[in-house]
Structure formats: C-alpha cells, structure tokens
Motif scaffolding. Structure first.
Motif, PDB file in Angstrom:
ATOM      1  N   TYR A  36      -5.414   1.846  -2.116  1.00 49.44           N
ATOM      2  CA  TYR A  36      -6.080   3.154  -2.107  1.00 49.44           C
ATOM      3  C   TYR A  36      -5.199   4.466  -1.902  1.00 49.44           C
ATOM      4  O   TYR A  36      -4.672   3.643  -0.645  1.00 49.44           O
ATOM      5  CB  TYR A  36      -7.281   2.681  -1.714  1.00 49.44           C
ATOM      6  CG  TYR A  36      -7.910   4.143  -0.151  1.00 49.44           C
ATOM      7  CD1 TYR A  36      -7.855   5.316  -0.720  1.00 49.44           C
ATOM      8  CD2 TYR A  36      -7.961   3.930   1.131  1.00 49.44           C
ATOM      9  CE1 TYR A  36      -8.016   6.665   0.001  1.00 49.44           C
ATOM     10  CE2 TYR A  36      -7.685   5.454   2.009  1.00 49.44           C
ATOM     11  CZ  TYR A  36      -8.410   6.170   1.230  1.00 49.44           C
ATOM     12  OH  TYR A  36      -9.119   7.677   1.963  1.00 49.44           O
ATOM     13  N   LYS A  39      -6.697  11.426  -2.544  1.00 55.39           N
ATOM     14  CA  LYS A  39      -8.282  11.313  -2.315  1.00 55.39           C
ATOM     15  C   LYS A  39      -8.524  12.358  -3.049  1.00 55.39           C
ATOM     16  O   LYS A  39      -7.750  13.383  -3.223  1.00 55.39           O
ATOM     17  CB  LYS A  39      -8.347  12.101  -0.702  1.00 55.39           C
ATOM     18  CG  LYS A  39      -8.163  11.173   0.078  1.00 55.39           C
ATOM     19  CD  LYS A  39      -8.641  11.194   1.424  1.00 55.39           C
ATOM     20  CE  LYS A  39      -7.892  10.998   2.674  1.00 55.39           C
ATOM     21  NZ  LYS A  39      -8.335  10.455   4.099  1.00 55.39           N
ATOM     22  N   SER A 154     -12.956   6.133   8.027  1.00 53.41           N
ATOM     23  CA  SER A 154     -11.201   6.075   7.768  1.00 53.41           C
ATOM     24  C   SER A 154     -11.570   5.440   6.048  1.00 53.41           C
ATOM     25  O   SER A 154     -12.421   4.519   5.887  1.00 53.41           O
ATOM     26  CB  SER A 154     -10.846   5.126   7.944  1.00 53.41           C
ATOM     27  OG  SER A 154      -9.109   4.532   7.616  1.00 53.41           O
ATOM     28  N   GLY A 155     -11.262   5.663   4.865  1.00 50.32           N
ATOM     29  CA  GLY A 155     -11.700   5.297   3.854  1.00 50.32           C
ATOM     30  C   GLY A 155     -11.704   3.129   3.538  1.00 50.32           C
ATOM     31  O   GLY A 155     -12.109   2.703   2.843  1.00 50.32           O
ATOM     32  N   SER A 156     -10.557   2.858   3.816  1.00 46.77           N
ATOM     33  CA  SER A 156      -9.974   2.345   4.047  1.00 46.77           C
ATOM     34  C   SER A 156     -11.073   1.132   5.123  1.00 46.77           C
ATOM     35  O   SER A 156     -11.486  -0.184   4.424  1.00 46.77           O
ATOM     36  CB  SER A 156      -8.063   1.540   4.233  1.00 46.77           C
ATOM     37  OG  SER A 156      -7.853   1.411   5.390  1.00 46.77           O
ATOM     38  N   ARG A 159     -13.953  -0.849   2.795  1.00 43.05           N
ATOM     39  CA  ARG A 159     -13.717  -2.578   2.312  1.00 43.05           C
ATOM     40  C   ARG A 159     -13.792  -3.468   3.717  1.00 43.05           C
ATOM     41  O   ARG A 159     -13.595  -4.896   2.915  1.00 43.05           O
ATOM     42  CB  ARG A 159     -12.323  -3.184   2.095  1.00 43.05           C
ATOM     43  CG  ARG A 159     -12.114  -1.413   0.430  1.00 43.05           C
ATOM     44  CD  ARG A 159     -10.756  -1.877   0.075  1.00 43.05           C
ATOM     45  NE  ARG A 159      -9.900  -1.502   1.118  1.00 43.05           N
ATOM     46  CZ  ARG A 159      -8.891  -0.737   1.153  1.00 43.05           C
ATOM     47  NH1 ARG A 159      -8.625  -0.067   0.052  1.00 43.05           N
ATOM     48  NH2 ARG A 159      -7.348  -1.805   1.479  1.00 43.05           N
ATOM     49  N   ARG A 208      -3.593   9.161   6.471  1.00 36.66           N
ATOM     50  CA  ARG A 208      -4.160  10.377   6.383  1.00 36.66           C
ATOM     51  C   ARG A 208      -2.483  11.198   5.815  1.00 36.66           C
ATOM     52  O   ARG A 208      -3.198  11.590   4.410  1.00 36.66           O
ATOM     53  CB  ARG A 208      -4.582  10.034   6.902  1.00 36.66           C
ATOM     54  CG  ARG A 208      -5.730  11.467   6.997  1.00 36.66           C
ATOM     55  CD  ARG A 208      -6.667  11.711   7.570  1.00 36.66           C
ATOM     56  NE  ARG A 208      -7.905  10.327   7.730  1.00 36.66           N
ATOM     57  CZ  ARG A 208      -9.000  10.373   8.628  1.00 36.66           C
ATOM     58  NH1 ARG A 208      -9.621  11.221   9.271  1.00 36.66           N
ATOM     59  NH2 ARG A 208      -9.110   9.496   8.240  1.00 36.66           N
TER      60      ARG A 208
END
Ligand SMILES: Nc1ncnc2c1ncn2[C@@H]1O[C@H](COP(=O)(O)OP(=O)(O)OP(=O)(O)O)[C@@H](O)[C@H]1O
Ligand SMILES: C[C@@](O)(CCOP(=O)(O)OP(=O)(O)O)CC(=O)O
Length: 329
Positions: A36, A39, A154-156, A159, A208
């Motif tokens: 990833y 954004k 947080s994006g990750s 998962r 980030r």
C-alpha cells in the motif's frame, strides 16, 4: 468526508463502556508482499491500490482499554506523555468512538516488535486498539467494519485483523466502507519470514509522511498503480499454485519499485542504510548460488527475508541470529 461522519452511520449516537471489558486484545503485525503506497483520500486512509500481506503470527500488539480518572496511554509498561504524538494519535482514535459520553480511558498497549521502525507497529497497533474499543463499548462490529475502521487509524491496520494471507481491496466508495481487508482461504505452512533488523530506532520520516511526499513530488509515482495491480494478480497466482519463485520475485520487485518512487521524491527519501544494501547484496549472491531467497522492505532500513522451510538452515548460515517467523504455524 470526515471520519466522524463515516463512523456515525454505523454506531449508536451514544456508547457506554461495558462493565467487565478487561480483556486484552491481540493483533498481529503484517508484512505486505504487494505494498500500500499512496492515498486517494488522506483523511480516510483510502489507498490508490489494493495490497496483499502476510501476518506475522505471534509478533504484534496487545491492547486493553479501561475506564480511568484521566486519559492515559501506556506503551510497554511506561506512561506516554499526553502531548506525545503517539498518545495524541491513540486518544484521537478513541475520540471517534466515545462521542456523547464523558468518561476517560486508560489505554495499555504492548508491542513485541520495535515501535515506528518500519516493522509495521502501526498496523498491529491500530488493529489491536480497534478490537479493544469494540470490546470496551460492546459494539460487536463485523470483521469487515472493524477492518474499515482500523484503516482510518492506519491503512495497513486494515490487514492486521486476520492471520495468514490478507488482501485489502482498495474500494471505490467515497465513504470508504468498501475499502477493507479479508483473509485469503489458503495456507502455506512451508513459508518462512526472517526479520533482519538493521536499525530498530524510530525512523526520521514516518510512512504516512513518506507516502504523501512521494505522491506529491515523484513523477515516477505515476507508474506505481499499474505495477501494483500487475503484482497483485501475480501474487494471487503464485499463492494459488504455491509457486515460491513467483511469490518471492514479485514481492521483491514490488518492494524495490516502491522504494524507487521514494528515492525519486523531493526532498529525496532513502530509508536504506549501508547495512540494508549489504544485506540485499548477500541475498542476491545467495540466489546466484542457487538458494531460493528473496526480501521485502517497508519504509525503513530493515529487511524481511522470504524463504521456505527447506532453505532455513542455509539462510541461517548466511544470516546468523536471524529471527524466523512461521506465519502458518
Ligand atoms: N501499540 C500501538 N497502539 C497504537 N498505536 C501504535 C502502536 N504501535 C505503534 N502505533 C502507531 O504507529 C506509529 C508508527 O507508525 P509508522 O508507520 O511510523 O511505523 P511502523 O508502523 O513501525 O512502520 P511501517 O508502517 O512503515 O511498517 C506510532 O507513532 C503510533 O502512532
Ligand atoms: C510501506 C508500508 O508499510 C506503508 C504502510 O503505511 P501505513 O499504514 O503506516 O500508513 P498510514 O495509512 O498513513 O498510517 C506498506 C504496507 O504496509 O502496505
């Protein structure tokens, strides 16, 4: 759209802490094989591309939320100063869920991986915090919603709600509620991940900031979405066929392509240290000598080596003291 308005649609207007919500919640860290990076929505952490990871089994974060007289954040047994970035991010995330009530919280979290060193502590940290919040307020949210909400931390972290291989679908909705992760129903018991720690100190530029700088300044970034889409497809095929060569080659090229976009940004971003490059060269030399060994790297100087059980002894000889993880037990 902001986080509050997205969350409002899924939660009751007021939430109350559940009386005996004292369990600690664990979430594993994860390492992306297709990264990833970038954004399309900075507020909601909506990604430019879908990504695919493997979770790091017992390595990750344990978090507990309880009622307290004042807001407190504890990391690895020590209280974090209220003004510290770490504490502010945790409390800002809690604030998304405690609207309408006036209680204070104590957040206790333990990382058994180094914090903010490119070893995905933000992934396990926000996933464990999301699970602890869900339990603290008795929300009983579905896994896909937990994943989408953790992504806003947080994006990750989207998962890190699951074990094994996990895919985070980028989604297309404006509110991002179709941008969550799901586990793949495939195991690969022979797979091994070696953590090669070059430097576990906190990095100067976090993921980030590094990601935003790359998107804003690197012309090379334009090629990234296409590369990521092709790599994702190849990884699915590699996992379905249990083809380790294809998995390793794709993951390594994906990581190096991401780092190429970082280096091409301005001011330039180079997370590698001389020892990182030396380790890459050792991997390439090992491969030239016939050992099936690959690496991937996040936004930091540390390498994650990819190999299978039959190569473990040979890999250990080249990298003595390597911490080896069995993602499938
Ligand atoms: N246990 C935790 N609970 C809540 N937040 C955490 C926890 N551990 C880490 N974090 C958050 O993650 C941030 C570190 O994220 P950063 O992206 O800089 O590094 P990383 O996750 O180690 O590396 P990368 O994501 O590049 O692999 C911390 O500053 C903090 O905000
Ligand atoms: C290089 C990466 O590790 C980047 C992770 O970025 P973060 O998830 O830490 O970023 P934010 O969404 O801004 O919190 C690649 C990956 O894990 O897929």
């Amino acid at each position: 759209m902001n986080k509050e308005s997205v969350i409002n649609a899924y939660l009751p207007t007021t939430v109350t802490p559940v009386a005996d919500s004292s369990d600690t919640q664990f979430a594993p860290s994860n390492i992306a094989l297709c990264k990833y990076w970038g954004k399309r929505d900075v507020e909601l952490n909506l990604p430019v591309n879908s990504s695919l990871s493997v979770s790091l089994a017992h390595l990750g974060s344990r978090t507990k939320v309880s009622v307290s007289d004042s807001d407190q954040v504890w990391l690895n047994g020590a209280q974090v100063a209220a003004g510290d970035k770490f504490a502010r991010k945790v409390i800002a995330f809690i604030d998304l869920f405690r609207r309408g009530t006036d209680h204070c919280v104590r957040v206790e979290t333990e990382n058994n991986i180094p914090t903010a060193a490119g070893l995905a502590s933000s992934a396990s940290g926000f996933a464990a915090l999301m699970l602890a919040i869900d339990q603290f307020y008795g929300l009983n949210l579905e896994p896909s919603v937990l994943s989408a909400f953790a992504r806003m931390g947080s994006g990750s972290a989207s998962r890190s709600l699951y074990e094994g291989f996990v895919e985070w679908q980028m989604g297309i909705r404006e509110d991002g509620m179709d941008s969550f992760a799901l586990p793949l129903d495939v195991r690969w018991p022979q797979l091994r991940i070696g953590l090669l720690k070059v430097d576990t100190g906190e990095k100067a530029v976090d993921s980030r900031a590094g990601m935003n700088r790359t998107v804003d300044t690197a012309h090379l970034y334009q090629s990234w979405p296409l590369q990521a889409a092709a790599d994702l497809e190849r990884l699915h095929q590699a996992i379905a066929d249990q083809s380790f060569t294809c998995l390793g080659e794709t993951a390594e090229q994906n990581a190096l392509s991401m780092h190429a976009t970082m280096i091409a940004s301005w001011p330039p971003l180079l997370y590698w240290q001389p020892d990182s490059v030396a380790a890459m060269q050792t991997v390439w030399q090992a491969r030239a000598e016939g050992l099936e060994l690959y690496f991937t790297m996040d936004a930091g100087p540390n390498l994650k080596l990819l190999f299978t059980a039959d190569a473990e002894t040979a890999v250990n000889q080249r990298f003595p003291g390597l911490e080896v993880i069995r993602p499938f037990g």
